[in-house]
Design an enzyme around this catalytic site. Structure first.
Site, mmCIF file in Angstrom:
data_model
loop_
_atom_site.group_PDB
_atom_site.id
_atom_site.type_symbol
_atom_site.label_atom_id
_atom_site.label_comp_id
_atom_site.label_asym_id
_atom_site.label_seq_id
_atom_site.Cartn_x
_atom_site.Cartn_y
_atom_site.Cartn_z
ATOM 1 C CG ASN A 7 -1.706 2.486 1.992
ATOM 2 O OD1 ASN A 7 -1.133 1.757 1.192
ATOM 3 N ND2 ASN A 7 -2.134 3.705 1.689
ATOM 4 C CG PHE A 8 2.846 -2.554 3.327
ATOM 5 C CD1 PHE A 8 2.510 -2.201 4.626
ATOM 6 C CD2 PHE A 8 3.296 -3.860 3.096
ATOM 7 C CE1 PHE A 8 2.603 -3.124 5.673
ATOM 8 C CE2 PHE A 8 3.406 -4.790 4.118
ATOM 9 C CZ PHE A 8 3.057 -4.418 5.408
ATOM 10 C CE LYS A 9 0.599 6.106 2.496
ATOM 11 N NZ LYS A 9 0.652 7.529 2.805
ATOM 12 C CG HIS A 89 -4.469 6.822 -0.375
ATOM 13 N ND1 HIS A 89 -3.495 7.790 -0.543
ATOM 14 C CD2 HIS A 89 -4.357 6.389 0.903
ATOM 15 C CE1 HIS A 89 -2.823 7.912 0.587
ATOM 16 N NE2 HIS A 89 -3.324 7.075 1.480
ATOM 17 C CD GLU A 91 0.089 8.709 -0.582
ATOM 18 O OE1 GLU A 91 0.195 7.485 -0.773
ATOM 19 O OE2 GLU A 91 0.318 9.232 0.532
ATOM 20 C CD GLU A 156 -5.686 7.790 4.789
ATOM 21 O OE1 GLU A 156 -4.928 7.227 5.592
ATOM 22 O OE2 GLU A 156 -5.519 7.743 3.564
ATOM 23 N N GLY A 162 1.699 11.511 6.422
ATOM 24 C CA GLY A 162 3.154 11.521 6.268
ATOM 25 C C GLY A 162 3.833 12.754 6.844
ATOM 26 C CB SER A 192 0.796 11.417 11.460
ATOM 27 O OG SER A 192 1.386 12.064 10.345
HETATM 28 P P1 13P Z 1 1.002 7.898 7.312
HETATM 29 O O1 13P Z 1 0.504 7.003 8.407
HETATM 30 O O2 13P Z 1 2.392 7.562 6.850
HETATM 31 O O3 13P Z 1 0.794 9.336 7.628
HETATM 32 O O4 13P Z 1 0.067 7.574 6.017
HETATM 33 C C1 13P Z 1 -1.304 7.590 6.164
HETATM 34 C C2 13P Z 1 -1.935 7.050 4.935
HETATM 35 O O5 13P Z 1 -1.921 7.683 3.896
HETATM 36 C C3 13P Z 1 -2.551 5.713 5.010
HETATM 37 O O6 13P Z 1 -3.321 5.438 3.889
#
Ligand code: 13P
Length: 226
Positions: A7-9, A89, A91, A156, A162, A192
């Site tokens: 997931n590149f966000k 997600h 976020e 998650e 993060g 992570s």
């Molecule tokens: P990280 O791997 O940066 O913790 O992010 C996880 C995530 O939210 C994947 O969707």
């Protein structure tokens, strides 16, 4: 078959995403038993015609097209032959106010169109420590069809996203067993994940959803290689 998803966000622009996809795709000829997905930023979506990588959308509105300023819809995904979407997600839930109801409406819309749906759930530290974690996770999946054939459930935990604080093996196992008692869908873990911890996690669940460690071809390739 393990699922490895990146997931590149809101990272990597269109040019760097295309470079990444071409470079990664060309290294995957000898990889088997892995389903590899990348969810780029919306403006970096390209034709979904790679040899080894399946492209998905991080988000889309639940409509064919129309007056939804700032959103993309089915129409835009169809242009690129994209049939995979990330829904719920944390976020999207926490920064953009998407409730369980909105997420479930999205789920139903894309389910009707046979999308592969990666549906995310996860508790905060506060919920975990309250002793009501399983109840909470149950409520997050209560509005979606857990028998949907094209579902992937992504666990998650918020406190692991993060933060560099990956969930322990026994914590992932507990949730894995709990979710498997609810659905036959693959259960993947995110939070992570990196090239050092991925193989242990892949031994416990059906795949990983990787954020920051997916942004470099080298580290993502190490995770895929296992
Ligand atoms: P990280 O791997 O940066 O913790 O992010 C996880 C995530 O939210 C994947 O969707």
């Amino acid at each position: 078959m393990k699922i490895i998803a990146g997931n590149f966000k809101s990272n990597l622009n269109r040019k760097s995403t295309i470079g990444f996809l071409k470079s990664l795709d060309s290294t995957l000829d000898n990889i088997s038993n892995k389903e590899i997905y990348i969810f780029p930023a919306t403006s970096s979506l390209v034709e979904n015609n790679f040899k080894h990588i399946i492209l998905g959308a991080q988000n889309a509105h639940y409509a064919e097209s129309g007056a939804f300023t700032g959103e993309i819809t089915l129409h835009h995904l169809e242009e690129f032959n994209i049939k995979t979407i990330l829904i719920a997600h944390s976020e999207r839930r926490n920064l953009f106010g998407e409730s369980d109801e909105i997420c479930a409406t999205k789920f139903d819309f894309f389910k009707e169109r046979d999308f592969r749906i990666f549906y995310c759930i996860g508790e905060s530290l506060e919920v975990r420590e309250s002793g009501k974690m399983l109840e909470f996770l149950d409520s997050q999946i209560s509005k979606i069809d857990l028998d949907y054939q094209n579902l992937v459930l992504a666990y998650e935990p918020l406190w692991a996203i993060g933060t560099g604080r990956v969930a322990k093996a026994e914590q992932i196992s507990e949730i894995y067993r709990f979710l498997k008692s609810r659905t036959n869908a693959p259960i993947i873990y995110g939070g992570s994940v990196n090239e050092k911890n991925a193989s242990e996690i892949l031994g416990i669940c059906d795949g990983v959803l990787v954020g920051s460690a997916s942004l470099k071809v080298e580290s993502f390739y190490e995770i895929i290689k296992g």
